[in-house]
Design a protein around this motif. Structure first.
Motif, PDB file in Angstrom:
ATOM      1  N   UNK A   1       0.699  -1.157   0.111  1.00  0.00           N
ATOM      2  CA  UNK A   1       0.052  -0.134   0.035  1.00  0.00           C
ATOM      3  C   UNK A   1       1.031   1.172  -0.209  1.00  0.00           C
ATOM      4  N   UNK A   2       0.909   2.122  -1.051  1.00  0.00           N
ATOM      5  CA  UNK A   2       1.780   3.415  -1.196  1.00  0.00           C
ATOM      6  C   UNK A   2       1.063   4.404  -0.123  1.00  0.00           C
ATOM      7  N   UNK A   3       1.985   4.882   0.411  1.00  0.00           N
ATOM      8  CA  UNK A   3       1.550   5.834   1.388  1.00  0.00           C
ATOM      9  C   UNK A   3       1.955   7.421   0.980  1.00  0.00           C
ATOM     10  N   UNK A   4       1.257   8.408   0.908  1.00  0.00           N
ATOM     11  CA  UNK A   4       1.903   9.706   0.499  1.00  0.00           C
ATOM     12  C   UNK A   4       1.673  10.878   1.607  1.00  0.00           C
ATOM     13  N   UNK A   5       2.585  11.118   2.017  1.00  0.00           N
ATOM     14  CA  UNK A   5       2.420  12.210   3.168  1.00  0.00           C
ATOM     15  C   UNK A   5       2.919  13.776   2.627  1.00  0.00           C
ATOM     16  N   UNK A   6       2.131  14.503   2.822  1.00  0.00           N
ATOM     17  CA  UNK A   6       2.363  16.137   2.517  1.00  0.00           C
ATOM     18  C   UNK A   6       2.404  16.843   3.681  1.00  0.00           C
ATOM     19  N   UNK A   7       3.454  17.411   3.789  1.00  0.00           N
ATOM     20  CA  UNK A   7       3.609  18.575   4.878  1.00  0.00           C
ATOM     21  C   UNK A   7       3.492  19.966   4.428  1.00  0.00           C
ATOM     22  N   UNK A   8       2.817  20.778   4.741  1.00  0.00           N
ATOM     23  CA  UNK A   8       2.609  22.165   4.318  1.00  0.00           C
ATOM     24  C   UNK A   8       2.209  22.990   5.646  1.00  0.00           C
ATOM     25  N   UNK A   9       2.357  24.422   5.488  1.00  0.00           N
ATOM     26  CA  UNK A   9       1.827  25.384   6.479  1.00  0.00           C
ATOM     27  C   UNK A   9       0.540  25.359   6.347  1.00  0.00           C
ATOM     28  N   UNK A  10      -0.071  25.169   7.776  1.00  0.00           N
ATOM     29  CA  UNK A  10      -1.713  24.848   7.863  1.00  0.00           C
ATOM     30  C   UNK A  10      -2.393  26.070   7.055  1.00  0.00           C
ATOM     31  N   UNK A  11      -1.935  27.333   7.160  1.00  0.00           N
ATOM     32  CA  UNK A  11      -2.780  28.340   6.277  1.00  0.00           C
ATOM     33  C   UNK A  11      -2.581  28.287   4.954  1.00  0.00           C
ATOM     34  N   UNK A  12      -1.604  27.659   4.354  1.00  0.00           N
ATOM     35  CA  UNK A  12      -1.415  27.335   2.941  1.00  0.00           C
ATOM     36  C   UNK A  12      -2.209  26.105   2.569  1.00  0.00           C
ATOM     37  N   UNK A  13      -2.603  25.196   3.362  1.00  0.00           N
ATOM     38  CA  UNK A  13      -3.135  24.053   3.380  1.00  0.00           C
ATOM     39  C   UNK A  13      -4.582  24.179   3.241  1.00  0.00           C
ATOM     40  N   UNK A  14      -5.044  24.999   4.004  1.00  0.00           N
ATOM     41  CA  UNK A  14      -6.516  24.911   4.415  1.00  0.00           C
ATOM     42  C   UNK A  14      -7.408  25.289   3.135  1.00  0.00           C
ATOM     43  N   UNK A  15      -8.301  24.390   2.810  1.00  0.00           N
ATOM     44  CA  UNK A  15      -9.091  24.597   1.638  1.00  0.00           C
ATOM     45  C   UNK A  15      -8.619  23.912   0.418  1.00  0.00           C
ATOM     46  N   UNK A  16      -7.335  23.449   0.203  1.00  0.00           N
ATOM     47  CA  UNK A  16      -7.001  22.786  -0.716  1.00  0.00           C
ATOM     48  C   UNK A  16      -6.899  21.212  -0.636  1.00  0.00           C
ATOM     49  N   UNK A  17      -7.252  20.567   0.283  1.00  0.00           N
ATOM     50  CA  UNK A  17      -7.277  19.455   0.675  1.00  0.00           C
ATOM     51  C   UNK A  17      -7.811  18.505  -0.368  1.00  0.00           C
ATOM     52  N   UNK A  18      -8.856  18.567  -0.879  1.00  0.00           N
ATOM     53  CA  UNK A  18      -9.639  17.672  -1.847  1.00  0.00           C
ATOM     54  C   UNK A  18      -8.971  17.719  -3.138  1.00  0.00           C
ATOM     55  N   UNK A  19      -8.415  18.975  -3.419  1.00  0.00           N
ATOM     56  CA  UNK A  19      -7.624  18.859  -4.922  1.00  0.00           C
ATOM     57  C   UNK A  19      -6.236  18.245  -4.559  1.00  0.00           C
ATOM     58  N   UNK A  20      -5.733  18.419  -3.641  1.00  0.00           N
ATOM     59  CA  UNK A  20      -4.304  17.767  -3.161  1.00  0.00           C
ATOM     60  C   UNK A  20      -4.572  16.141  -3.182  1.00  0.00           C
ATOM     61  N   UNK A  21      -5.601  15.669  -2.456  1.00  0.00           N
ATOM     62  CA  UNK A  21      -5.742  14.269  -2.463  1.00  0.00           C
ATOM     63  C   UNK A  21      -5.886  13.456  -3.625  1.00  0.00           C
ATOM     64  N   UNK A  22      -6.677  14.218  -4.650  1.00  0.00           N
ATOM     65  CA  UNK A  22      -6.918  13.937  -5.895  1.00  0.00           C
ATOM     66  C   UNK A  22      -5.533  13.939  -6.857  1.00  0.00           C
ATOM     67  N   UNK A  23      -4.834  15.086  -6.691  1.00  0.00           N
ATOM     68  CA  UNK A  23      -3.563  15.293  -7.433  1.00  0.00           C
ATOM     69  C   UNK A  23      -2.660  14.232  -7.084  1.00  0.00           C
ATOM     70  N   UNK A  24      -2.327  14.193  -5.618  1.00  0.00           N
ATOM     71  CA  UNK A  24      -1.419  13.321  -5.088  1.00  0.00           C
ATOM     72  C   UNK A  24      -1.724  11.768  -5.503  1.00  0.00           C
ATOM     73  N   UNK A  25      -2.965  11.407  -5.524  1.00  0.00           N
ATOM     74  CA  UNK A  25      -3.406  10.060  -5.663  1.00  0.00           C
ATOM     75  C   UNK A  25      -3.052   9.878  -7.530  1.00  0.00           C
ATOM     76  N   UNK A  26      -3.534  10.799  -8.023  1.00  0.00           N
ATOM     77  CA  UNK A  26      -3.187  10.456  -9.579  1.00  0.00           C
ATOM     78  C   UNK A  26      -1.898  10.414  -9.953  1.00  0.00           C
ATOM     79  N   UNK A  27      -0.950  11.118  -9.312  1.00  0.00           N
ATOM     80  CA  UNK A  27       0.411  11.098  -9.445  1.00  0.00           C
ATOM     81  C   UNK A  27       0.903   9.674  -9.315  1.00  0.00           C
ATOM     82  N   UNK A  28       0.630   8.905  -8.192  1.00  0.00           N
ATOM     83  CA  UNK A  28       0.845   7.527  -8.197  1.00  0.00           C
ATOM     84  C   UNK A  28       0.318   6.674  -9.430  1.00  0.00           C
ATOM     85  N   UNK A  29      -0.887   7.056  -9.692  1.00  0.00           N
ATOM     86  CA  UNK A  29      -1.540   6.512 -10.816  1.00  0.00           C
ATOM     87  C   UNK A  29      -0.838   6.622 -12.058  1.00  0.00           C
TER      88      UNK A  29
END
Length: 127
Positions: free
Chosen positions: A1-29
């Motif tokens: 099971x591949x695990x992707x962990x992204x660290x970002x400053x909270x203020x810059x991360x907030x609101x981008x979660x759905x797009x990031x999850x999709x983009x990081x998953x697509x990167x593996x695919x």
């Protein structure tokens, strides 16, 4: 099971979660194929202001960093260098697609190989 962990400053991360999850998953695919999609686990970790530092001082902005955990056997394959290059490029593209191209040169991607004999699931050692 591949695990992707992204660290970002909270203020810059907030609101981008759905797009990031999709983009990081697509990167593996894009590297491994559609069969991998159901097994990709993504963890987004927001670091509060004042807890990300460089050179001994807290920073106000920082490019996200990505850690990709996978089986270490990938690094022994004949095509390992190509796989590594594709993963680094795919994760960097995924991050910049969401955070903007201005952070591209500072996005850190770390590929971590884990021996199956040193991993466990459900209380049992894998492998």
């Amino acid at each position: 099971m591949p695990h992707v962990t992204l660290h970002a400053l909270e203020d810059e991360l907030a609101g981008r979660e759905p797009r990031l999850i999709e983009a990081l998953t697509d990167a593996v695919v894009t590297v491994y194929g559609e069969w991998a999609r159901p097994s990709v686990e993504v963890r987004l970790i927001g670091v509060p202001t004042g807890r990300w530092a460089r050179g001994g001082a807290a920073v106000a902005t920082a490019a996200p960093s990505v850690t990709f955990g996978m089986r270490e056997e990938v690094f022994a394959r004949e095509d390992a260098a190509a796989v590594v290059a594709r993963l680094v490029a795919a994760f960097t593209d995924a991050v910049t697609a969401v955070f903007g191209d201005g952070c591209r040169d500072e996005v850190l991607v770390e590929l971590v190989g884990q021996p199956v004999s040193r991993s466990g699931l459900g209380g049992k050692v894998l492998g």
